[in-house]
Motif scaffolding. Structure first.
Motif, PDB file in Angstrom:
ATOM      1  N   UNK A 130       0.808  -1.213   0.000  1.00 34.82           N
ATOM      2  CA  UNK A 130       0.000   0.000   0.000  1.00 34.82           C
ATOM      3  C   UNK A 130       0.842   1.264   0.000  1.00 34.82           C
ATOM      4  N   UNK A 131       2.032   1.199   0.579  1.00 34.94           N
ATOM      5  CA  UNK A 131       2.938   2.356   0.562  1.00 34.94           C
ATOM      6  C   UNK A 131       3.396   2.612  -0.868  1.00 34.94           C
ATOM      7  N   UNK A 132       3.781   1.542  -1.555  1.00 34.89           N
ATOM      8  CA  UNK A 132       4.215   1.666  -2.949  1.00 34.89           C
ATOM      9  C   UNK A 132       3.040   2.119  -3.811  1.00 34.89           C
ATOM     10  N   UNK A 133       1.861   1.559  -3.571  1.00 32.83           N
ATOM     11  CA  UNK A 133       0.671   1.974  -4.333  1.00 32.83           C
ATOM     12  C   UNK A 133       0.340   3.437  -4.069  1.00 32.83           C
ATOM     13  N   UNK A 134       0.504   3.891  -2.825  1.00 31.18           N
ATOM     14  CA  UNK A 134       0.271   5.299  -2.504  1.00 31.18           C
ATOM     15  C   UNK A 134       1.247   6.208  -3.229  1.00 31.18           C
ATOM     16  N   UNK A 135       2.513   5.802  -3.262  1.00 32.40           N
ATOM     17  CA  UNK A 135       3.527   6.556  -4.011  1.00 32.40           C
ATOM     18  C   UNK A 135       3.153   6.625  -5.482  1.00 32.40           C
ATOM     19  N   UNK A 136       2.734   5.497  -6.030  1.00 28.98           N
ATOM     20  CA  UNK A 136       2.371   5.432  -7.452  1.00 28.98           C
ATOM     21  C   UNK A 136       1.132   6.271  -7.736  1.00 28.98           C
ATOM     22  N   UNK A 137       0.107   6.139  -6.913  1.00 28.19           N
ATOM     23  CA  UNK A 137      -1.128   6.897  -7.136  1.00 28.19           C
ATOM     24  C   UNK A 137      -0.843   8.396  -7.085  1.00 28.19           C
ATOM     25  N   UNK A 138      -0.008   8.812  -6.146  1.00 23.31           N
ATOM     26  CA  UNK A 138       0.376  10.217  -6.066  1.00 23.31           C
ATOM     27  C   UNK A 138       1.131  10.666  -7.303  1.00 23.31           C
ATOM     28  N   UNK A 139       2.049   9.841  -7.762  1.00 23.52           N
ATOM     29  CA  UNK A 139       2.852  10.172  -8.941  1.00 23.52           C
ATOM     30  C   UNK A 139       1.981  10.297 -10.179  1.00 23.52           C
ATOM     31  N   UNK A 140       1.150   9.302 -10.404  1.00 30.28           N
ATOM     32  CA  UNK A 140       0.252   9.327 -11.564  1.00 30.28           C
ATOM     33  C   UNK A 140      -0.693  10.522 -11.475  1.00 30.28           C
ATOM     34  N   UNK A 141      -1.258  10.726 -10.283  1.00 28.40           N
ATOM     35  CA  UNK A 141      -2.244  11.783 -10.097  1.00 28.40           C
ATOM     36  C   UNK A 141      -1.683  13.178 -10.292  1.00 28.40           C
ATOM     37  N   UNK A 142      -0.481  13.424  -9.786  1.00 23.79           N
ATOM     38  CA  UNK A 142       0.091  14.763  -9.941  1.00 23.79           C
ATOM     39  C   UNK A 142       0.533  14.996 -11.388  1.00 23.79           C
ATOM     40  N   UNK A 143       0.966  13.951 -12.076  1.00 17.79           N
ATOM     41  CA  UNK A 143       1.261  14.104 -13.508  1.00 17.79           C
ATOM     42  C   UNK A 143      -0.014  14.535 -14.239  1.00 17.79           C
ATOM     43  N   UNK A 144      -1.129  13.882 -13.920  1.00 22.43           N
ATOM     44  CA  UNK A 144      -2.417  14.259 -14.518  1.00 22.43           C
ATOM     45  C   UNK A 144      -2.816  15.667 -14.091  1.00 22.43           C
ATOM     46  N   UNK A 145      -2.600  15.997 -12.822  1.00 21.37           N
ATOM     47  CA  UNK A 145      -2.936  17.330 -12.307  1.00 21.37           C
ATOM     48  C   UNK A 145      -2.151  18.424 -13.022  1.00 21.37           C
ATOM     49  N   UNK A 146      -0.919  18.137 -13.386  1.00 23.08           N
ATOM     50  CA  UNK A 146      -0.108  19.152 -14.067  1.00 23.08           C
ATOM     51  C   UNK A 146      -0.675  19.510 -15.438  1.00 23.08           C
ATOM     52  N   UNK A 147      -1.496  18.633 -15.986  1.00 24.83           N
ATOM     53  CA  UNK A 147      -2.211  18.913 -17.248  1.00 24.83           C
ATOM     54  C   UNK A 147      -3.571  19.545 -16.943  1.00 24.83           C
TER      55      UNK A 147
END
Length: 148
Positions: free
Chosen positions: A52-69
């Motif tokens: 879940x820690x790795x998934x949280x890191x991934x979800x944050x990474x994916x989400x902020x990349x999307x947020x930057x658009x």
């Protein structure tokens, strides 16, 4: 151009990222890097991090990349779908680097991919996610600033 106001509101209100102690760097529009040093609080066993820690890191990474658009249009994002492949164990003292990149962005759906490597440049996880973009005021209408 990345909307700095939306990004700053996100950073100020992201309590989960702060709890995990993730560090964010926006590389380009649609591309971000999060880093995370695995500590005892991240472990599920005496040596291995919880998935879940790795998934949280991934979800944050994916989400902020999307947020930057999405932020360019005064929108924020929420996760619609998340797919994670765990490839190698993540252990105590690993220094993880997650890079997320937007692959496709429509009016409301944004598809992003990410990879996570450790300090030895070993690929430990791959992921993809789909995000829904919606008006930022819906997310921040009740935000009162940093909570202590």
């Amino acid at each position: 151009m990345i909307d700095e106001k939306v990004m700053e509101l996100y950073k100020a209100s992201n309590n989960f990222g702060a709890f995990l102690e993730m560090d964010l760097e926006v590389l380009n529009e649609g591309e971000v890097k999060y880093t995370l040093n695995i500590k005892e609080k991240h472990l599920a066993t005496p040596i291995a991090a919880h998935g879940g820690v790795v998934a949280g890191l991934i979800d944050g990474t994916l989400g902020v990349a999307a947020l930057s658009i999405a932020g360019k249009n005064n929108k924020v994002v929420s996760t619609v779908e998340l797919h994670v492949n765990y490839l190698k164990p993540v252990v105590l003292d690993d220094q993880l680097v997650a890079i997320g990149k937007v692959i496709s962005a429509g009016k409301s759906l944004i598809y992003v991919e990410a990879s996570v490597t450790n300090q030895n440049d070993v690929l430990v996880a791959k992921a993809s996610g789909t995000f829904n973009a919606y008006p930022a005021e819906k997310a921040f209408e009740h935000y009162k600033g940093p909570q202590k």
